[in-house]
Design a protein around this motif. Structure first.
Motif, PDB file in Angstrom:
ATOM      1  N   PHE A 167       0.821  -1.209   0.000  1.00 50.13           N
ATOM      2  CA  PHE A 167       0.000   0.000   0.000  1.00 50.13           C
ATOM      3  C   PHE A 167       0.859   1.265   0.000  1.00 50.13           C
ATOM      4  O   PHE A 167       0.528   2.257  -0.657  1.00 50.13           O
ATOM      5  CB  PHE A 167      -0.927   0.015   1.220  1.00 50.13           C
ATOM      6  N   TYR A 168       1.967   1.242   0.726  1.00 51.77           N
ATOM      7  CA  TYR A 168       2.805   2.442   0.843  1.00 51.77           C
ATOM      8  C   TYR A 168       3.443   2.850  -0.486  1.00 51.77           C
ATOM      9  O   TYR A 168       3.750   4.032  -0.682  1.00 51.77           O
ATOM     10  CB  TYR A 168       3.915   2.211   1.874  1.00 51.77           C
ATOM     11  N   VAL A 169       3.641   1.895  -1.406  1.00 53.79           N
ATOM     12  CA  VAL A 169       4.263   2.248  -2.691  1.00 53.79           C
ATOM     13  C   VAL A 169       3.400   3.231  -3.485  1.00 53.79           C
ATOM     14  O   VAL A 169       3.899   3.921  -4.383  1.00 53.79           O
ATOM     15  CB  VAL A 169       4.525   0.989  -3.551  1.00 53.79           C
ATOM     16  N   ASN A 170       2.117   3.322  -3.163  1.00 52.83           N
ATOM     17  CA  ASN A 170       1.238   4.249  -3.875  1.00 52.83           C
ATOM     18  C   ASN A 170       1.471   5.705  -3.488  1.00 52.83           C
ATOM     19  O   ASN A 170       1.115   6.622  -4.251  1.00 52.83           O
ATOM     20  CB  ASN A 170      -0.236   3.919  -3.586  1.00 52.83           C
ATOM     21  N   ILE A 171       2.043   5.942  -2.299  1.00 48.51           N
ATOM     22  CA  ILE A 171       2.098   7.301  -1.755  1.00 48.51           C
ATOM     23  C   ILE A 171       2.952   8.253  -2.605  1.00 48.51           C
ATOM     24  O   ILE A 171       2.460   9.313  -3.025  1.00 48.51           O
ATOM     25  CB  ILE A 171       2.579   7.260  -0.293  1.00 48.51           C
ATOM     26  N   PRO A 172       4.223   7.946  -2.902  1.00 47.84           N
ATOM     27  CA  PRO A 172       5.001   8.888  -3.718  1.00 47.84           C
ATOM     28  C   PRO A 172       4.455   9.039  -5.128  1.00 47.84           C
ATOM     29  O   PRO A 172       4.450  10.144  -5.685  1.00 47.84           O
ATOM     30  CB  PRO A 172       6.412   8.277  -3.722  1.00 47.84           C
ATOM     31  N   VAL A 173       3.975   7.937  -5.704  1.00 43.51           N
ATOM     32  CA  VAL A 173       3.425   7.999  -7.062  1.00 43.51           C
ATOM     33  C   VAL A 173       2.175   8.886  -7.094  1.00 43.51           C
ATOM     34  O   VAL A 173       2.002   9.727  -7.978  1.00 43.51           O
ATOM     35  CB  VAL A 173       3.090   6.590  -7.581  1.00 43.51           C
ATOM     36  N   GLY A 174       1.300   8.704  -6.099  1.00 39.45           N
ATOM     37  CA  GLY A 174       0.083   9.506  -6.025  1.00 39.45           C
ATOM     38  C   GLY A 174       0.380  10.978  -5.831  1.00 39.45           C
ATOM     39  O   GLY A 174      -0.273  11.848  -6.435  1.00 39.45           O
ATOM     40  N   ALA A 175       1.371  11.300  -5.001  1.00 35.34           N
ATOM     41  CA  ALA A 175       1.726  12.701  -4.748  1.00 35.34           C
ATOM     42  C   ALA A 175       2.243  13.376  -6.013  1.00 35.34           C
ATOM     43  O   ALA A 175       1.847  14.513  -6.341  1.00 35.34           O
ATOM     44  CB  ALA A 175       2.777  12.777  -3.637  1.00 35.34           C
ATOM     45  N   ILE A 176       3.097  12.687  -6.748  1.00 35.48           N
ATOM     46  CA  ILE A 176       3.637  13.251  -7.996  1.00 35.48           C
ATOM     47  C   ILE A 176       2.527  13.423  -9.031  1.00 35.48           C
ATOM     48  O   ILE A 176       2.453  14.449  -9.727  1.00 35.48           O
ATOM     49  CB  ILE A 176       4.762  12.354  -8.545  1.00 35.48           C
ATOM     50  N   ALA A 177       1.644  12.417  -9.144  1.00 37.47           N
ATOM     51  CA  ALA A 177       0.549  12.489 -10.118  1.00 37.47           C
ATOM     52  C   ALA A 177      -0.383  13.654  -9.803  1.00 37.47           C
ATOM     53  O   ALA A 177      -0.799  14.399 -10.704  1.00 37.47           O
ATOM     54  CB  ALA A 177      -0.234  11.178 -10.124  1.00 37.47           C
ATOM     55  N   ALA A 178      -0.721  13.860  -8.524  1.00 36.95           N
ATOM     56  CA  ALA A 178      -1.606  14.962  -8.137  1.00 36.95           C
ATOM     57  C   ALA A 178      -0.970  16.308  -8.471  1.00 36.95           C
ATOM     58  O   ALA A 178      -1.645  17.230  -8.959  1.00 36.95           O
ATOM     59  CB  ALA A 178      -1.924  14.878  -6.651  1.00 36.95           C
ATOM     60  N   PHE A 179       0.327  16.439  -8.226  1.00 36.59           N
ATOM     61  CA  PHE A 179       1.031  17.692  -8.544  1.00 36.59           C
ATOM     62  C   PHE A 179       0.997  17.975 -10.046  1.00 36.59           C
ATOM     63  O   PHE A 179       0.695  19.100 -10.469  1.00 36.59           O
ATOM     64  CB  PHE A 179       2.478  17.606  -8.056  1.00 36.59           C
ATOM     65  N   CYS A 180       1.294  16.962 -10.851  1.00 38.18           N
ATOM     66  CA  CYS A 180       1.322  17.152 -12.310  1.00 38.18           C
ATOM     67  C   CYS A 180      -0.066  17.496 -12.854  1.00 38.18           C
ATOM     68  O   CYS A 180      -0.195  18.330 -13.757  1.00 38.18           O
ATOM     69  CB  CYS A 180       1.857  15.902 -12.999  1.00 38.18           C
ATOM     70  N   VAL A 181      -1.109  16.877 -12.311  1.00 40.86           N
ATOM     71  CA  VAL A 181      -2.463  17.189 -12.751  1.00 40.86           C
ATOM     72  C   VAL A 181      -2.807  18.643 -12.420  1.00 40.86           C
ATOM     73  O   VAL A 181      -3.369  19.376 -13.243  1.00 40.86           O
ATOM     74  CB  VAL A 181      -3.492  16.239 -12.094  1.00 40.86           C
ATOM     75  N   SER A 182      -2.438  19.077 -11.213  1.00 37.62           N
ATOM     76  CA  SER A 182      -2.759  20.450 -10.811  1.00 37.62           C
ATOM     77  C   SER A 182      -2.048  21.486 -11.672  1.00 37.62           C
ATOM     78  O   SER A 182      -2.578  22.569 -11.906  1.00 37.62           O
ATOM     79  CB  SER A 182      -2.389  20.658  -9.337  1.00 37.62           C
ATOM     80  N   VAL A 183      -0.862  21.141 -12.166  1.00 35.27           N
ATOM     81  CA  VAL A 183      -0.073  22.098 -12.943  1.00 35.27           C
ATOM     82  C   VAL A 183      -0.426  22.080 -14.431  1.00 35.27           C
ATOM     83  O   VAL A 183      -0.544  23.131 -15.066  1.00 35.27           O
ATOM     84  CB  VAL A 183       1.436  21.824 -12.758  1.00 35.27           C
ATOM     85  N   PHE A 184      -0.628  20.893 -15.003  1.00 38.81           N
ATOM     86  CA  PHE A 184      -0.699  20.788 -16.461  1.00 38.81           C
ATOM     87  C   PHE A 184      -2.108  20.560 -17.030  1.00 38.81           C
ATOM     88  O   PHE A 184      -2.376  20.961 -18.167  1.00 38.81           O
ATOM     89  CB  PHE A 184       0.221  19.655 -16.937  1.00 38.81           C
ATOM     90  N   VAL A 185      -2.991  19.895 -16.302  1.00 39.76           N
ATOM     91  CA  VAL A 185      -4.316  19.580 -16.853  1.00 39.76           C
ATOM     92  C   VAL A 185      -5.229  20.796 -16.759  1.00 39.76           C
ATOM     93  O   VAL A 185      -5.299  21.453 -15.718  1.00 39.76           O
ATOM     94  CB  VAL A 185      -4.952  18.386 -16.111  1.00 39.76           C
TER      95      VAL A 185
END
Length: 516
Positions: A167-185
């Motif tokens: 479950f913990y492996v999702n945390i860094p990936v999710g944080a990076i994905a949320a940042f990229c969505v907020s900036v680029f989408v």
């Protein structure tokens, strides 16, 4: 609004990674159940709710994700889903009891249900209309590869790290994905903002789809309708489904817009998506069971076997997207994919108890290529005519049907394993009698071998009977699994004519700049 250059590609990578979070978590937990049972002191039936709860919540939200994106804005809903999924991943890893873990997996499934279809809808709007085949191909990398590599990742983490890390492996990936969505989408129009909420539709959807998923997930282990709660849930599914369809067709602001089924390509497309889910999840389910239960492979070894096929899918996806862009009919490509999938099942139906890693390499490569040629054309044919708010609604329904196809496939195959193994066992046992000279001779050889090792005649006879019983069990399972491979393949072949109910499309032409 279509994007170009760097922005287009960073959005594409971001939404694919976000959808992979949800898809990998669908299967990653399965291989860790024994360790979870040991850590939390749970039985297999109790631990099974960790998987069931996630699947139920997931399939409830999938058809609603288009409406939620239209109401709150696709970008806002997508970021919220990613952050919620990441938070509940942490809480799942930090759970100290089975009740906590099941509850957090349920919430994780609710958040994850918004990732898959919203990611596909964003991708559809990011790429120009004439490149929709390529966009679908890139999305398909996650949709097809995710369930395949999930057991590989889960097996590796379980063998080398502790249970919470799945479950913990999702945390860094999710944080990076949320940042990229907020900036680029970019934000999409809020088509449903300010309109009345279809609370009755949401209620009927949750009850109907949730009950159906529980029946499919737990039916076989509970001996289907011999358990009262399974019968009640099956009846509830039918009643809630009827009420849900009636409600959605009679209200002006439905949570799921069934009116898009007037589009023939989409209506046929959700049927083919169901078939695709049956083939994709059914084959991913039965192959690991076959390898681990019969051939003695570990979870990690089985996952590693599936990996080259997943890589074949990744390599083929862009090629398939390019072929669609050049005007190759999707129906013809899908036919080729169906045929390759049949070849894969036919090759595995010839497996023996001596089959090893090398015997599975090429069949799984064929499956990987076939799935890429299936997923991209079928998905493109289904959603290519949708526009505006129809995109979110259509991707949600289409993904739900693929998930349900997988749930039906696993439930049906699990039931067939029990039925078929009973038939095969009865047939094999009939040959072990005092009237069969070959069986008598084989048993005599075993008794002689055991007595030669110092065992008494009584013990040697008992051990010979046990050895014969073990042989019958292994041969029963072998014949059962081999037959099931072939059943899946024949089913897929029989579904080919459905694809030709969709209209053949000409090569897409670029849209005017103002249309983007």
């Amino acid at each position: 609004m279509a994007e170009h250059g760097f922005r287009k590609w960073i959005i594409t990578i971001t939404v694919i990674v976000a959808s992979l979070l949800e898809l990998i978590d669908t299967t990653i937990v399965n291989v860790a159940l024994p360790q979870i049972m040991g850590n939390l002191g749970a039985t297999l039936d109790d631990a099974g709710w960790i998987v069931t709860g996630y699947a139920v919540a997931n399939v409830i939200v999938l058809p609603m994700s288009g409406w939620l994106g239209d109401r709150f804005g696709r970008k806002n809903y997508f970021i919220t889903s990613i952050l919620a999924f990441t938070l509940f991943s942490f809480l799942c890893g930090n759970a100290h009891s089975l009740t906590e873990l099941v509850a957090f997996r349920l919430l994780q499934g609710l958040a994850g249900g918004g990732l898959l279809s919203t990611a596909q809808a964003i991708l559809m709007e990011t790429w120009p209309r004439e490149e929709i085949g390529m966009a679908t191909a890139l999305f398909g990398m996650g949709a097809v590869v995710g369930p395949t590599v999930g057991p590989t990742i889960g097996g590796y983490i379980t063998d080398h790290y502790s249970r919470p890390w799945i479950f913990y492996v999702n945390i860094p990936v999710g944080a990076i994905a949320a940042f990229c969505v907020s900036v680029f989408v970019r934000e999409s129009p809020k088509y449903a903002k300010g309109k009345p909420v279809d609370w009755w539709g949401i209620l009927f959807l949750a009850i109907g789809v949730g009950s159906l998923q529980v029946v499919l997930e737990k039916g076989e282990s509970e001996d289907w309708f011999s358990k009262t709660y399974i019968t009640v849930l099956a009846f509830t599914t039918v009643v809630a489904a009827i009420l849900f369809i009636w409600r959605e067709l009679s209200t002006d602001h439905p949570v799921v817009n069934f009116r898009i089924l007037k589009n023939r390509s989409f209506a046929v497309g959700i049927v083919t998506s169901f078939v695709l889910g049956f083939a994709l999840y059914g084959s991913v389910f039965i192959f690991p069971v076959f390898c681990q239960n019969l051939l003695g492979f570990s979870a990690q070894q089985t996952g590693e076997l599936l990996f080259p096929g997943g890589m074949a899918t990744i390599c083929m996806m862009p090629f398939v997207g390019a072929m669609l862009k050049r005007g190759v009919p999707g129906q013809l490509m899908a036919t080729g994919g169906f045929f390759l999938f049949f070849v894969f099942t036919w090759m595995l139906s010839n497996s023996t108890l001596e089959s090893g890693v090398s015997d599975f390499f090429w069949p799984l490569i064929v499956r990987g290529v076939g799935m890429s040629i299936l997923f991209v054309p079928l998905t493109t044919l289904a959603i290519q005519d949708l526009k505006g708010p129809e995109i979110g609604q259509g991707t949600g329904l289409n993904n739900m049907m693929r998930q349900l196809g997988g749930s039906f496939g696993i439930a049906i195959l699990t039931t067939l394993i029990h039925i078929k193994s009973g038939i095969v066992r009865s047939d094999l046992v009939s040959y072990i009698s005092d009237y069969n000279s070959a069986a008598v001779a084989r048993k005599a050889q075993m008794i002689q071998a055991f007595t030669a090792k110092g065992y008494s005649l009584f013990d040697a006879t008992r051990m010979a009977n046990q050895a014969l019983e073990g042989t019958v069990i292994r041969q029963t399972l072998l014949v059962t699994y081999d037959n099931l491979y072939l059943i899946i393949g024949v089913f897929v072949l029989c579904c080919i004519p459905i694809v030709y109910l969709q209209k053949f499309k000409k090569t897409p032409t670029a849209m005017p700049a103002d249309a983007h």
